[in-house]
Design a protein around this motif. Structure first.
Motif, PDB file in Angstrom:
ATOM      1  N   UNK A 198       0.836  -1.201   0.000  1.00  0.00           N
ATOM      2  CA  UNK A 198       0.000   0.000   0.000  1.00  0.00           C
ATOM      3  C   UNK A 198       0.876   1.258   0.000  1.00  0.00           C
ATOM      4  N   UNK A 199       1.943   1.228   0.768  1.00  0.00           N
ATOM      5  CA  UNK A 199       2.830   2.409   0.820  1.00  0.00           C
ATOM      6  C   UNK A 199       3.418   2.692  -0.567  1.00  0.00           C
ATOM      7  N   UNK A 200       3.805   1.649  -1.278  1.00  0.00           N
ATOM      8  CA  UNK A 200       4.371   1.849  -2.624  1.00  0.00           C
ATOM      9  C   UNK A 200       3.302   2.359  -3.596  1.00  0.00           C
ATOM     10  N   UNK A 201       2.111   1.798  -3.485  1.00  0.00           N
ATOM     11  CA  UNK A 201       1.014   2.261  -4.356  1.00  0.00           C
ATOM     12  C   UNK A 201       0.731   3.741  -4.073  1.00  0.00           C
ATOM     13  N   UNK A 202       0.690   4.099  -2.798  1.00  0.00           N
ATOM     14  CA  UNK A 202       0.435   5.514  -2.454  1.00  0.00           C
ATOM     15  C   UNK A 202       1.532   6.424  -3.000  1.00  0.00           C
ATOM     16  N   UNK A 203       2.754   5.950  -2.934  1.00  0.00           N
ATOM     17  CA  UNK A 203       3.879   6.759  -3.458  1.00  0.00           C
ATOM     18  C   UNK A 203       3.714   6.929  -4.978  1.00  0.00           C
ATOM     19  N   UNK A 204       3.313   5.862  -5.646  1.00  0.00           N
ATOM     20  CA  UNK A 204       3.118   5.963  -7.101  1.00  0.00           C
ATOM     21  C   UNK A 204       2.007   6.969  -7.425  1.00  0.00           C
ATOM     22  N   UNK A 205       0.937   6.931  -6.635  1.00  0.00           N
ATOM     23  CA  UNK A 205      -0.159   7.886  -6.852  1.00  0.00           C
ATOM     24  C   UNK A 205       0.361   9.320  -6.683  1.00  0.00           C
ATOM     25  N   UNK A 258      -4.413  -5.744  -9.022  1.00  0.00           N
ATOM     26  CA  UNK A 258      -3.507  -6.868  -9.303  1.00  0.00           C
ATOM     27  C   UNK A 258      -2.286  -6.822  -8.385  1.00  0.00           C
ATOM     28  N   UNK A 259      -1.678  -5.638  -8.245  1.00  0.00           N
ATOM     29  CA  UNK A 259      -0.476  -5.516  -7.410  1.00  0.00           C
ATOM     30  C   UNK A 259      -0.800  -5.702  -5.934  1.00  0.00           C
ATOM     31  N   UNK A 260      -1.903  -5.098  -5.506  1.00  0.00           N
ATOM     32  CA  UNK A 260      -2.242  -5.164  -4.079  1.00  0.00           C
ATOM     33  C   UNK A 260      -2.594  -6.584  -3.653  1.00  0.00           C
ATOM     34  N   UNK A 261      -3.058  -7.395  -4.602  1.00  0.00           N
ATOM     35  CA  UNK A 261      -3.333  -8.806  -4.282  1.00  0.00           C
ATOM     36  C   UNK A 261      -2.045  -9.628  -4.256  1.00  0.00           C
ATOM     37  N   UNK A 262      -0.937  -9.021  -4.681  1.00  0.00           N
ATOM     38  CA  UNK A 262       0.351  -9.716  -4.572  1.00  0.00           C
ATOM     39  C   UNK A 262       0.890 -10.265  -5.879  1.00  0.00           C
ATOM     40  N   UNK A 263       0.291  -9.872  -6.991  1.00  0.00           N
ATOM     41  CA  UNK A 263       0.779 -10.326  -8.294  1.00  0.00           C
ATOM     42  C   UNK A 263       1.847  -9.382  -8.831  1.00  0.00           C
ATOM     43  N   UNK A 264       2.670  -9.888  -9.735  1.00  0.00           N
ATOM     44  CA  UNK A 264       3.537  -9.019 -10.523  1.00  0.00           C
ATOM     45  C   UNK A 264       2.880  -8.862 -11.900  1.00  0.00           C
ATOM     46  N   UNK A 265       3.127  -7.729 -12.552  1.00  0.00           N
ATOM     47  CA  UNK A 265       2.279  -7.409 -13.713  1.00  0.00           C
ATOM     48  C   UNK A 265       3.073  -7.124 -14.990  1.00  0.00           C
ATOM     49  N   UNK A 266       2.442  -7.484 -16.097  1.00  0.00           N
ATOM     50  CA  UNK A 266       2.873  -7.055 -17.427  1.00  0.00           C
ATOM     51  C   UNK A 266       1.762  -6.151 -17.957  1.00  0.00           C
ATOM     52  N   UNK A 267       2.126  -4.948 -18.381  1.00  0.00           N
ATOM     53  CA  UNK A 267       1.133  -4.048 -18.976  1.00  0.00           C
ATOM     54  C   UNK A 267       1.405  -3.996 -20.472  1.00  0.00           C
ATOM     55  N   UNK A 268       0.376  -4.333 -21.253  1.00  0.00           N
ATOM     56  CA  UNK A 268       0.492  -4.205 -22.720  1.00  0.00           C
ATOM     57  C   UNK A 268      -0.440  -3.062 -23.130  1.00  0.00           C
ATOM     58  N   UNK A 324       9.088   5.329  -7.546  1.00  0.00           N
ATOM     59  CA  UNK A 324       8.355   5.082  -6.289  1.00  0.00           C
ATOM     60  C   UNK A 324       9.036   4.013  -5.449  1.00  0.00           C
ATOM     61  N   UNK A 325       9.835   3.165  -6.101  1.00  0.00           N
ATOM     62  CA  UNK A 325      10.560   2.148  -5.346  1.00  0.00           C
ATOM     63  C   UNK A 325      10.015   0.736  -5.502  1.00  0.00           C
ATOM     64  N   UNK A 326       9.140   0.517  -6.475  1.00  0.00           N
ATOM     65  CA  UNK A 326       8.703  -0.859  -6.724  1.00  0.00           C
ATOM     66  C   UNK A 326       9.925  -1.690  -7.110  1.00  0.00           C
ATOM     67  N   UNK A 327      10.064  -2.885  -6.564  1.00  0.00           N
ATOM     68  CA  UNK A 327      11.221  -3.714  -6.931  1.00  0.00           C
ATOM     69  C   UNK A 327      11.209  -4.021  -8.434  1.00  0.00           C
ATOM     70  N   UNK A 328      12.382  -4.143  -9.051  1.00  0.00           N
ATOM     71  CA  UNK A 328      12.455  -4.466 -10.478  1.00  0.00           C
ATOM     72  C   UNK A 328      11.663  -5.740 -10.791  1.00  0.00           C
TER      73      UNK A 328
END
Ligand code: NDP
Length: 518
Positions: free
Chosen positions: A100-107, A199-209, A228-232
């Motif tokens: 959540x902290x990372x998502x908030x930073x991205x926002x 998707x991210x908050x549920x714990x998945x890693x994502x591909x955006x097309x 924002x600091x999301x891991x690579x």
């Protein structure tokens, strides 16, 4: 319902000056913008690039590298590694409050750079500022909603059940792993948000097309995610054509789940591909939205409101109104108002002050719309406004005039989604007749009833075969209420933007435990 004293206008452009930061992002030091895989910029082994342009002027905005089979595989590997971790904590194990902290930073970063994202929507996507600004507010709204949902919905072990003296059982809920979002061009920022946050908050890693026509906002959000600091590897962006990049994603067995938003034909084709290797998929697809206008509605008000909803993003909105069924007693007045509303739309360049009807996204769309306008007349629709090409002085864009047809029950002149300010108006003798006609479409995304008798409106609205049923409003969206489609417009499940959406990004299994025998 709005009163006659409330001005009802189409969404309108303010003058928009392209910010330098957007121009510099697009220029990328003279290099094509690469995909983002495992935290690195990737130019792609195919050495193929494509240009993304401003639909209102055909100015080239940026050159983008296309991601092929090798890059899709690379991205799946990077996302898989980021999910499991490589000797350290993987994204699946990161505590929900950290996510959540990372998502908030991205926002926050999206809001810091909102002028750049606005430029993506206005210049790359062709939107007027009033709509684009509304779209940007969805980033925070969507993120905050799903942060709350993520806190509420427990992952991992469910409550244990005693199955027999010797055996217990429990559910175990977990993220899928690598999930992909295939995004269309009409609402890139909104639909990227709707995909990545749950998707991210549920714990998945994502591909955006992202769509080939509008890749810039996803690439920019990918860049902000790094800051924002999301891991690579947690967020990867794969620009390219649908039939290359998108198809490779659909064919890759390492992608566990696909969230597709787009046209029914493409969605059905990807579903068949996914089924071959067990990738789960949900589809949010096109519509051919209807509105029923009852005899007690006030044509000067409702005619303009229906016109406004038909013209949202120049009709390039999935759930908007394209088929109107109006009580015959008020039909002539209603059609006059809608014609005047359409005729009064200011056709122009989307970044110029006052524009209400800008260019459609590309030449293919333009050709399809012109063909649909001609076919509507050939199939028996009576042109009130026949449409056709439009010119905007000094701009070489894909401009078209709005089209409005009068029709009668049984005349099938508007069978498929026409992505423009295009509507057929059919006078009917009863609400029941209107409902039967509205529900005769294979699509089922958005529909509305317009009446002063709200109770009757509610009773009728519940009978629509659509995912979103509305009374005296249309194109409504609220987090917590599902936004999805019935018929060929979507499925499975309720849709996006609700708790079910979060659950869609998880899988549940049963775990049985018996004492060791003997
Ligand atoms: P498309 O179905 O053409 O494309 C959607 C996405 O799928 C794009 O990223 C596209 O890539 C990709 N794609 C195309 N072919 C393939 C393939 N073979 N394999 C994998 N991916 C592929 O839709 P549009 O972009 O034209 O978007 C408009 C449609 O989206 C309309 O029908 C609209 O109603 C619907 N829509 C539905 C929404 C909803 O919530 N229900 C919301 C918004 C739009 P590329 O762009 O490179 O071709």
């Amino acid at each position: 319902m709005a009163t006659t004293t409330t001005p009802i206008n189409a969404l309108t452009a303010a003058a928009f000056a392209t910010p330098e930061k957007f121009t510099a992002f697009c220029a990328n030091g003279g290099q094509p913008l690469g995909g983002i895989i495992g935290g690195k910029r990737i130019s792609g082994s195919m050495n193929a690039t494509f240009q993304t342009t401003d639909p209102g002027s055909q100015e080239v905005l940026a050159t983008v590298s296309e991601m092929g089979e090798a890059e899709v595989s690379h991205a799946v590997d990077a996302a898989t590694q980021a999910f499991h971790g490589n000797g350290s904590q993987g994204w699946r194990d990161v505590a929900v409050e950290e996510r959540i902290a990372l998502v908030n930073r991205l926002v926050e970063l999206c809001e810091r750079d909102q002028e750049v994202l606005l430029a993506c929507e206005i210049r790359d996507g062709g939107k007027v500022s009033e709509l684009a600004e509304g779209d940007l507010t969805q980033i925070r709204a969507c993120a905050e909603y799903f942060c709350d949902v993520a806190r509420k919905i427990p992952m991992g072990d469910g409550p244990a059940t005693q199955i027999s003296d010797e055996m217990t059982g429990a559910t175990y809920r977990e993220p899928w792993g690598v999930v992909a979002g295939i995004i269309p061009w009409n609402y890139p920022v909104v639909l990227t948000s709707w995909f990545i946050f749950p998707a991210l908050l549920a714990g998945n890693t994502v591909l955006i097309k992202p769509a080939e026509d509008t890749p810039l906002s996803a690439l920019y959000i990918g860049q902000l995610a790094e800051e924002a600091g999301f891991p690579p590897g947690v967020i990867n962006v794969l620009p390219g054509r649908g039939e290359i990049t998108g198809q490779c994603i659909a064919e890759h067995p390492g992608v566990r789940y696909i969230s597709f938003t787009g046209s029914p034909g493409v969605g059905q084709s990807i579903l068949r591909t996914c089924d071959r290797h067990g990738t789960r998929m949900k589809r949010e697809m096109g519509g051919n939205g209807s509105a029923i206008v009852l005899a007690d509605a006030d044509p000067p008000v409702v005619g303009r409101l229906v016109g406004r909803h038909t013209n949202q993003h120049y009709g390039q909105t999935c759930c908007t109104i394209h088929r109107v069924f109006v009580d015959a007693k008020i039909a002539d007045d209603f059609i006059d108002v809608q014609r005047d509303f359409f005729t009064g739309l200011k056709i122009g360049y989307q970044a110029d002050e006052g524009t209400q009807l800008g260019a459609v996204v590309n030449s293919t769309q333009r050709r399809r719309i012109l063909q649909a306008q001609q076919e509507a007349a050939a199939r028996g629709g009576q042109p009130i406004l026949a449409g056709g090409p439009a010119e905007v002085s000094g701009r070489d864009g894909f401009y078209l005039k709005p089209a409005l047809f009068r029709t009668t029950p049984g005349v099938e002149c508007n069978p498929a989604e026409v992505f423009h300010t295009f509507a057929t108006v059919c006078p009917v003798d009863s609400a029941e007749e209107a409902l039967a006609l509205a529900n005769s479409s294979p699509y089922g995304l958005g529909a509305s009833v317009w009446t002063q008798d709200v109770e009757r409106g509610i009773a009728l609205a519940k009978q629509f075969r659509d995912g979103t049923c509305q009374v005296n409003c249309h194109n409504s969206i609220a987090y917590g209420l599902p936004y999805g489609g019935q018929g060929i417009s979507g499925g499975p499940g309720g849709g996006v933007n609700c708790e079910d959406t979060f659950l869609d990004y998880t899988q549940v299994k049963a775990v049985y435990v018996s004492a060791y025998p003997g």
